[in-house]
Design a protein around this motif. Structure first.
Motif, PDB file in Angstrom:
ATOM      1  N   ILE A  60       0.836  -1.200   0.000  1.00  0.00           N
ATOM      2  CA  ILE A  60       0.000   0.000   0.000  1.00  0.00           C
ATOM      3  C   ILE A  60       0.872   1.252   0.000  1.00  0.00           C
ATOM      4  N   VAL A  89       0.678   4.358  -2.671  1.00  0.00           N
ATOM      5  CA  VAL A  89       0.343   5.710  -2.213  1.00  0.00           C
ATOM      6  C   VAL A  89       1.481   6.677  -2.529  1.00  0.00           C
ATOM      7  N   ALA A 114      -6.246  13.403   0.114  1.00  0.00           N
ATOM      8  CA  ALA A 114      -6.197  12.078   0.723  1.00  0.00           C
ATOM      9  C   ALA A 114      -7.485  11.293   0.525  1.00  0.00           C
ATOM     10  N   ARG A 115      -8.641  11.939   0.648  1.00  0.00           N
ATOM     11  CA  ARG A 115      -9.918  11.226   0.481  1.00  0.00           C
ATOM     12  C   ARG A 115     -10.043  10.645  -0.924  1.00  0.00           C
ATOM     13  N   ARG A 161      -7.505   7.740  -1.452  1.00  0.00           N
ATOM     14  CA  ARG A 161      -7.915   6.489  -0.812  1.00  0.00           C
ATOM     15  C   ARG A 161      -8.878   5.720  -1.715  1.00  0.00           C
ATOM     16  N   VAL A 195      -6.786   4.221  -4.624  1.00  0.00           N
ATOM     17  CA  VAL A 195      -6.030   3.053  -4.171  1.00  0.00           C
ATOM     18  C   VAL A 195      -6.929   1.822  -4.108  1.00  0.00           C
ATOM     19  N   ALA A 196      -8.113   1.975  -3.519  1.00  0.00           N
ATOM     20  CA  ALA A 196      -9.048   0.854  -3.416  1.00  0.00           C
ATOM     21  C   ALA A 196      -9.496   0.384  -4.804  1.00  0.00           C
TER      22      ALA A 196
END
Length: 267
Positions: free
Chosen positions: A144, A148, A158-159, A162, A165-166
């Motif tokens: 991860i 990132v 960041a939101r 995230r 990334v998912a």
């Protein structure tokens, strides 16, 4: 078959994963210390899962591979539950901790996605370990961290990151799962891919003579889309999955770029 991580003793499992207080060298039961280690046991377990599948994994089977009894393994690993956690995290160590950013974040994400997909195809049993409960091991976090670090180059908040990334994780796992299931289907069903498709294609023409008129968009898509070049080592579905992966990744990353543009242009 879905396997949930973290089913063993939480303290013992986490200590083994992080090698806390030399946990890998501590015994979990009485008796003389055998000439084994956690790493040796985990490597043998990965070899069993790679060669025979997760369903074949047992403490007894791993012991046989090492020329020991299953009971000898409990000296270092409390149970199969902790073993699965250790296998999963150790296998992830194959993936790079960093990626070259000299050609930009997009090239780096592409390299990450391709290497991660190849990793899953080398170790298809990893796909059976549910993501609902993460292992929380060092190599899982390292994977991860690497992604990132790449995506921070986009400048997205960041939101949003995230979510990206998912999305990337789910996309790569899904692509690899399709290929894995395609490879496993002939042995599991006793029917080769060509035989399966030939039989059903013929029946579809028989039972649905007006198929093209009933599903014109599906017909258009299948007749107009370029067919992946044949590969004697891959099934038709595997070839389609490979092409879909390349196209999907391009579209996904283009979407990230569009999000970057929208974010910077917002007053």
């Amino acid at each position: 078959m879905v396997v949930y991580a973290g089913q063993g003793d939480a303290r013992r499992s986490m200590a083994l994963l992080w090698r806390a207080e030399a946990a890998s060298e501590k015994r979990t039961g009485p008796g003389p210390k055998p000439g084994l280690s956690v790493d040796v046991i985990v490597d043998a377990a990965i070899a069993v899962a790679d060669g025979e599948g997760m369903a074949a994994l047992s403490m007894r089977r791993v012991g046989e591979r090492l020329g020991r009894s299953g009971m000898a393994l409990y000296t270092y690993v409390p149970s199969k539950s902790e073993l699965v956690d250790l296998m999963y995290d150790r296998a992830l160590a194959e993936l790079p901790a960093t990626y070259d950013l000299r050609d930009g974040w997009r090239a780096a994400v592409t390299a990450w996605a391709e290497r991660t997909r190849a990793f899953y195809l080398r170790h298809p049993w990893v796909l059976q370990v549910s993501q609902a409960r993460p292992v929380l091991g060092p190599n899982e976090f390292a994977v991860i961290e690497a992604l990132v670090r790449i995506l921070r180059e986009t400048g997205l908040d960041a939101r949003t990151l995230r979510g990206v990334v998912a999305l990337l994780h789910d996309f790569v796992r899904g692509s690899a799962r399709t290929v894995t299931e395609s490879r496993q289907a002939p042995a599991a069903t006793g029917v080769a891919d060509e035989e399966w498709w030939h039989a059903r294609a013929a029946l579809l023409e028989e039972v649905a003579p007006g198929f093209a008129g009933r599903y014109p968009m599906v017909t258009w898509l299948e007749t107009q889309a370029a067919t992946p070049p044949p590969d004697e080592h891959a099934s038709y579905l595997e070839g389609k999955a490979g092409a879909a992966f390349a196209t999907g990744l391009t579209v996904l990353l283009t979407g990230v770029e569009a999000t970057m543009t929208a974010t910077t242009s917002t007053p």
